[in-house]
Scaffold this active site. Structure first.
Site, mmCIF file in Angstrom:
data_model
loop_
_atom_site.group_PDB
_atom_site.id
_atom_site.type_symbol
_atom_site.label_atom_id
_atom_site.label_comp_id
_atom_site.label_asym_id
_atom_site.label_seq_id
_atom_site.Cartn_x
_atom_site.Cartn_y
_atom_site.Cartn_z
ATOM 1 N N THR A 184 7.069 -11.162 -3.332
ATOM 2 C CA THR A 184 6.186 -12.174 -3.926
ATOM 3 C C THR A 184 4.743 -11.697 -3.853
ATOM 4 O O THR A 184 4.253 -11.347 -2.780
ATOM 5 C CB THR A 184 6.328 -13.509 -3.166
ATOM 6 O OG1 THR A 184 7.703 -13.895 -3.191
ATOM 7 C CG2 THR A 184 5.457 -14.598 -3.774
ATOM 8 N N ALA A 222 -2.768 1.236 -0.918
ATOM 9 C CA ALA A 222 -2.660 2.525 -1.615
ATOM 10 C C ALA A 222 -1.648 3.413 -0.905
ATOM 11 O O ALA A 222 -0.977 4.241 -1.535
ATOM 12 C CB ALA A 222 -4.015 3.205 -1.679
ATOM 13 N N CYS A 230 -9.297 7.264 9.186
ATOM 14 C CA CYS A 230 -7.834 7.160 9.283
ATOM 15 C C CYS A 230 -7.334 7.991 10.442
ATOM 16 O O CYS A 230 -6.343 7.667 11.079
ATOM 17 C CB CYS A 230 -7.173 7.664 8.003
ATOM 18 S SG CYS A 230 -7.492 6.596 6.614
ATOM 19 N N HIS A 259 -9.660 -2.568 -1.001
ATOM 20 C CA HIS A 259 -10.679 -2.714 0.041
ATOM 21 C C HIS A 259 -11.721 -1.605 0.036
ATOM 22 O O HIS A 259 -12.712 -1.679 0.769
ATOM 23 C CB HIS A 259 -10.036 -2.886 1.428
ATOM 24 C CG HIS A 259 -9.427 -1.676 2.048
ATOM 25 N ND1 HIS A 259 -10.073 -0.951 3.021
ATOM 26 C CD2 HIS A 259 -8.232 -1.079 1.873
ATOM 27 C CE1 HIS A 259 -9.285 0.050 3.407
ATOM 28 N NE2 HIS A 259 -8.164 -0.012 2.723
ATOM 29 N N ASN A 306 -11.782 11.599 0.861
ATOM 30 C CA ASN A 306 -12.290 10.520 1.716
ATOM 31 C C ASN A 306 -13.133 11.031 2.879
ATOM 32 O O ASN A 306 -14.010 10.337 3.373
ATOM 33 C CB ASN A 306 -11.129 9.673 2.251
ATOM 34 C CG ASN A 306 -10.045 10.487 2.897
ATOM 35 O OD1 ASN A 306 -9.502 11.396 2.284
ATOM 36 N ND2 ASN A 306 -9.734 10.195 4.137
HETATM 37 N N1 PLP Z 1 -6.174 7.611 0.066
HETATM 38 C C1 PLP Z 1 -7.458 7.753 0.414
HETATM 39 C C2 PLP Z 1 -8.263 8.873 -0.167
HETATM 40 C C3 PLP Z 1 -8.034 6.880 1.333
HETATM 41 O O1 PLP Z 1 -9.315 7.032 1.689
HETATM 42 C C4 PLP Z 1 -7.240 5.835 1.876
HETATM 43 C C5 PLP Z 1 -7.787 4.942 2.914
HETATM 44 O O2 PLP Z 1 -8.453 5.357 3.825
HETATM 45 C C6 PLP Z 1 -5.911 5.705 1.453
HETATM 46 C C7 PLP Z 1 -5.416 6.623 0.550
HETATM 47 C C8 PLP Z 1 -5.036 4.604 1.940
HETATM 48 O O3 PLP Z 1 -5.441 3.363 1.393
HETATM 49 P P1 PLP Z 1 -4.932 1.982 1.988
HETATM 50 O O4 PLP Z 1 -5.863 1.632 3.101
HETATM 51 O O5 PLP Z 1 -5.014 0.995 0.837
HETATM 52 O O6 PLP Z 1 -3.540 2.179 2.427
#
Ligand code: PLP
Length: 372
Positions: free
Chosen positions: A232, A69, A315, A196, A149
């Site tokens: 790919t 993401a 994060c 995930h 998050n």
């Molecule tokens: N956006 C939100 C709200 C998230 O919680 C996260 C992951 O913690 C991400 C984006 C990023 O996702 P990815 O781990 O697929 O890069």
């Protein structure tokens, strides 16, 4: 171990692992090659794409797979700026967005984009009037997430998208924490999701794009994904994402009821002295981010090593940076250090939540007694 960190990542569903296995073990063809085996892999990817699109549930667009993401959000932001060619030069976002949005916006600001970062209230929500005051004919894109998050609050995305459209700006929604949990409302032009967080594999995300709103490519090369995102594709990861999306879609009522039960249980066993961070009404109930003045949350995490829970955003944890989300809702750095985040979902049992919550509460209480 009791796993209560569902916002960081989720356990892979057994059905997902099973769907991925042949593509990881035997079926190695390149999905972009014209051979029969390649065509079989390409067909499996198209099935997965449909499953992800169905789980997103929006009309008038399609999905391109990405590596995460984070990549989808970078692509949406940078590619939209590049495509606009400078006609509009402003991006509006919110202080509580994920780093994948905020850091990319800051990078774009360094390249000359005019960036506005709107505050949130103590409830963690954007006030649409604040957005309305800022929207003008220079705004290219409005980026607002659906479910936060860190604190789980749900932004009024339908209204925000409506306002963006009126100003002829595009709307990007980070729906990573919402997919399969909270319905994504009609309105956004670009939507980022990740496998995930919905019991799928790591290393794959997707960008849903309304027809006509596709950003310019971020990654150049072999022209895969309609020339928009080269590289790919991994059939195993795509099939895993598809299976996870289908499962989340089929089980949405069941998963929702289960999360409600866990929420009520956690709330009644814990939390006489803990205060919920962010709106109590506008929130996803699989995220319990709570504050107890004076508690040393880092010590709690260290003392209760067989319970996986978080200090704030996983994060940001380890970076030593205080949570920008908790700060945005008005907590000082000191107060933020007394906050914990419990994330639970499909595979959490009621017994686990009772056990974990009681032990966390007791450990916090013991800290308070020593301090007194
Ligand atoms: N956006 C939100 C709200 C998230 O919680 C996260 C992951 O913690 C991400 C984006 C990023 O996702 P990815 O781990 O697929 O890069």
């Amino acid at each position: 171990m009791i796993y209560l960190d569902y916002q960081a990542t989720t356990p892979v569903a057994p059905e997902v692992a099973q769907a991925m296995r042949p593509w990881a073990e035997e079926k190695f063809a390149n999905p972009h090659s014209p051979s029969r085996w390649g065509a079989e892999a390409a067909a499996a990817i198209e099935v997965a794409r449909n499953q992800v699109e169905k789980a997103i549930g929006l009309e008038g667009g399609s999905v391109a797979f990405t590596g995460s993401a984070t990549e989808a959000l970078n692509w949406a932001l940078k590619g939209t700026v590049e495509k606009s060619g400078g006609d509009r030069n402003r991006i509006i976002t919110v202080a509580t967005e994920h780093a994948a949005v905020l850091d990319t916006c800051e990078w774009l600001a360094g390249q000359g984009i005019d960036l506005t970062i709107l505050p949130v209230g103590k409830d963690g929500l954007l006030d649409p009037d604040d957005l309305s005051r800022e929207l003008d004919d220079r705004v290219l894109l409005v980026a607002v997430m659906l479910v936060n998050n860190e604190i789980g609050v749900i932004q009024p995305v339908a209204e925000i998208a409506r306002m963006a459209r009126q100003a002829r700006a595009l709307m990007l929604c980070d729906a990573v924490q919402a997919l399969g949990r909270v319905e994504i409302p009609e309105g956004p032009d670009l939507v980022a999701v990740s496998a995930h967080k919905i019991h799928g594999p790591k290393g794959i995300g997707a960008l849903w794009m309304r027809k006509g709103s596709e950003p310019a490519p971020l990654i150049h090369g072999g022209g895969q994904e309609r020339g928009l995102r080269s590289g790919t594709l991994s059939p195993a990861l795509c099939v895993g994402f598809g299976a996870a999306a289908q499962l989340a879609h089929q089980r949405r009522e069941q998963d929702h009821e289960h999360v409600e039960q866990l929420w009520v249980t956690a709330g009644s066993s814990l939390m006489t002295d803990w205060v919920i961070n962010g709106s109590v009404t506008q929130r996803y109930h699989g995220n319990l981010n709570v504050y107890w003045p004076g508690v040393d949350a880092a010590r709690l995490v260290a003392d209760l090593r067989d319970i996986a829970f978080s200090l704030g955003s996983a994060c940001a944890s380890g970076s030593g940076r205080p949570s920008h989300v908790l700060r945005a809702i008005g907590l000082s750095d000191r107060e933020a250090r007394s906050c914990i985040r419990l994330g639970f979902g499909r595979y959490t049992t009621v017994e686990e939540i009772i056990d974990a919550v009681n032990r966390i509460d007791a450990a916090a209480r013991a800290q308070q007694d020593i301090a007194a």
